[in-house]
Motif scaffolding. Sequence first.
Motif, PDB file in Angstrom:
ATOM      1  N   ARG A 181       0.819  -1.209   0.000  1.00 63.63           N
ATOM      2  CA  ARG A 181       0.000   0.000   0.000  1.00 63.63           C
ATOM      3  C   ARG A 181       0.857   1.265   0.000  1.00 63.63           C
ATOM      4  O   ARG A 181       1.978   1.284   0.541  1.00 63.63           O
ATOM      5  CB  ARG A 181      -0.943   0.005   1.212  1.00 63.63           C
ATOM      6  N   PHE A 182       0.364   2.308  -0.617  1.00 64.26           N
ATOM      7  CA  PHE A 182       0.952   3.644  -0.535  1.00 64.26           C
ATOM      8  C   PHE A 182       0.587   4.182   0.840  1.00 64.26           C
ATOM      9  O   PHE A 182      -0.592   4.382   1.152  1.00 64.26           O
ATOM     10  CB  PHE A 182       0.365   4.512  -1.652  1.00 64.26           C
TER      11      PHE A 182
ATOM     12  N   TYR B 213      -1.895  13.988  -3.328  1.00 63.07           N
ATOM     13  CA  TYR B 213      -1.591  12.563  -3.462  1.00 63.07           C
ATOM     14  C   TYR B 213      -2.152  11.754  -2.294  1.00 63.07           C
ATOM     15  O   TYR B 213      -2.177  10.525  -2.340  1.00 63.07           O
ATOM     16  CB  TYR B 213      -0.079  12.343  -3.575  1.00 63.07           C
TER      17      TYR B 213
ATOM     18  N   HIS C  25      -4.483   8.871  -2.772  1.00 63.56           N
ATOM     19  CA  HIS C  25      -4.004   7.555  -3.209  1.00 63.56           C
ATOM     20  C   HIS C  25      -3.544   6.673  -2.046  1.00 63.56           C
ATOM     21  O   HIS C  25      -3.157   5.517  -2.274  1.00 63.56           O
ATOM     22  CB  HIS C  25      -2.861   7.709  -4.207  1.00 63.56           C
TER      23      HIS C  25
ATOM     24  N   LYS D 137      -3.717   2.624  -1.792  1.00 65.18           N
ATOM     25  CA  LYS D 137      -3.689   1.926  -3.079  1.00 65.18           C
ATOM     26  C   LYS D 137      -2.363   1.172  -3.231  1.00 65.18           C
ATOM     27  O   LYS D 137      -1.361   1.531  -2.599  1.00 65.18           O
ATOM     28  CB  LYS D 137      -3.823   2.913  -4.238  1.00 65.18           C
TER      29      LYS D 137
ATOM     30  N   VAL E  85      -0.596   3.905  -8.064  1.00 66.93           N
ATOM     31  CA  VAL E  85      -0.441   5.327  -7.738  1.00 66.93           C
ATOM     32  C   VAL E  85       0.292   6.012  -8.888  1.00 66.93           C
ATOM     33  O   VAL E  85       1.318   5.503  -9.352  1.00 66.93           O
ATOM     34  CB  VAL E  85       0.353   5.499  -6.421  1.00 66.93           C
TER      35      VAL E  85
ATOM     36  N   SER F 292       3.895   4.539 -13.118  1.00 62.67           N
ATOM     37  CA  SER F 292       3.395   4.464 -11.750  1.00 62.67           C
ATOM     38  C   SER F 292       4.454   4.915 -10.759  1.00 62.67           C
ATOM     39  O   SER F 292       5.638   5.048 -11.086  1.00 62.67           O
ATOM     40  CB  SER F 292       2.968   3.031 -11.413  1.00 62.67           C
ATOM     41  N   TRP F 293       3.995   5.115  -9.539  1.00 60.20           N
ATOM     42  CA  TRP F 293       4.893   5.465  -8.430  1.00 60.20           C
ATOM     43  C   TRP F 293       5.968   4.386  -8.261  1.00 60.20           C
ATOM     44  O   TRP F 293       7.149   4.687  -8.104  1.00 60.20           O
ATOM     45  CB  TRP F 293       4.047   5.600  -7.163  1.00 60.20           C
TER      46      TRP F 293
ATOM     47  N   ARG G  36      -8.509   1.140  -2.803  1.00 59.91           N
ATOM     48  CA  ARG G  36      -7.677   1.200  -1.606  1.00 59.91           C
ATOM     49  C   ARG G  36      -7.899  -0.014  -0.706  1.00 59.91           C
ATOM     50  O   ARG G  36      -8.846  -0.783  -0.896  1.00 59.91           O
ATOM     51  CB  ARG G  36      -7.972   2.493  -0.841  1.00 59.91           C
TER      52      ARG G  36
END
Length: 571
Positions: free
Chosen positions: A79-80, A91, A94, A97, A102, A112-113, A220
Amino acid sequence: MAQTTPDADWVSRIADDVIAEAERRAPGKPVVCASGLSPSGPIHLGNLREVMVPHLVADEIKRRGIPCEHILSWDDFDRFRKVPVGVDPSYAEHIGKPLTAVPAPPGSPYASWAEHFKAPMVAALAELGVQVRGISQTAMYTSGAYREQILFAMRERARIDAVLDRYRTKDKPQHKQQKPLDAAEVAAAEGSGAAGEDDGSGAGGGAYYPYKPYCSACGRDLTTVTAYDDETTRLAYVCQCGHEETVRLREFDRGKLVWKVDWPMRWAYEGVIFEPSGVDHQSPGSSFVVGGQLVKEIFGGEQPIGPMYAFVGISGMAKMSSSRGGVPTPADALEIMEAPLLRWLYARRRPNQAFKIAFDQEIQRTYDEWDALERKVADGTAQPADAAAHRRATGTAAGPLPATPRPLPYRMLASVVDITTGHDEQTLRILGELDPANPVKTLDETRPRLDKAERWITTQVPAEARTRVREEPDTALLGALDDDGRASLRLLLDGLDTHWSLDGLTTLVYGVPKVRAGLAPDAKPTPELKAAQRAFFALLYRLLVGRDTGPRLPTLLLAVGADRVRKLLGA
């Protein structure tokens, strides 16, 4: 099992243990060494130890002709957790997620992140000669690769909960007893590979479930499992966003096992023999300790062997934190130092030994140590463990790493590019005059070390510390010199033509105070003579760069050039 000698290095000793353990557990199968990284932010030099320790051990096993694989799990389905400093606060929408869901930071070319922070690490590992098989946990979970393991864990949830419960009361008291970590250690722990120490408990006091779905509506993991049927695999959950859903877990691939269950599941799935972990994962009640029980009692596997590795600090740059910007990463280090040197810093220290990587002036001393080791290896005088660390730094089982053809001293190269501000023609002139009998003919002979030194000067040395050669003579200082000062300068100027090389100028600048004292140029220095030399050097620095100190004088004189030296010294 091959026996190592008593003076063998730590890599050989661990490799012996890993090979013996692999023969006991899975004879005839390739040895599996593992690392894990979470691309939740910049993957820093502390995280690199998570990869370098297994790499060095796996490489030693390969050197012995034994099949071995080093896997690198990218925990990109984690997860973020929070918005890093300096990132748009929006942000926050997010949070919860998967990292692969993200968006990358604004301006990034990546999708993506996770990919944004993974890409520079992948490039750095390639430059370092580290060969791994990367495993995206997003790909594994969403493809259904772990489906049977998930269903099994859900069936065994009561037993898993019982194992975890043995440690839940131990966690907080034990952590309170530990010595407080400093800022760098806390930051390194944050990015050590695990997304957190989650075991799936705390879901409102309801039944325990080791699985957490990502919500089909908001994406999420702000979800709570409310019911599960083992026979039909029907799973019901509610999300904080208000969404409620019932899915068939046998067909649902948007969720994952909680970390403390996920990690031991993967040990069994991959057959991992060796995986070190940071100190944050080896305290009582932590994921490594609990995982050792779960992999054995639930998943029918065995915990990997592997040492605890200590933190890596930084000298001269911001404290490491994977949740903040400006953190020194392997890519940052490789801008200012060659890959073999960076490998050596990890190879020469046992995993449980903390060490620092220098971004400040200490990098010059580090390079001096490295060059001295290279000379000892070349003439056969290096200690066996030192020679082994050098061998591991300069190449792998796949072959040697690229090296600078003519590795001139780093501090010298840094001084030259500092003075020339990177002007290639002037740099080549100076380097060509270092040793007239064997001149540097092209700058390519000195690369990539020259480029690393130039990058260090331009990115790590403050503007006020840069060397600025005077444009015009300091007439006031020259006019105030006494007879001894003028005579000393005359001796230096008279000897420039005949001593115009690095060695020659070294002899000249150290010899002037000796001659003025009535001694031979090669006389051994006395305390009085050393004081006279320091005073003479300070005078030269003030006349040349307007300060009492600067780069080594022989290098500075070569860089300034004979004509300009004469002008600034009042000839």
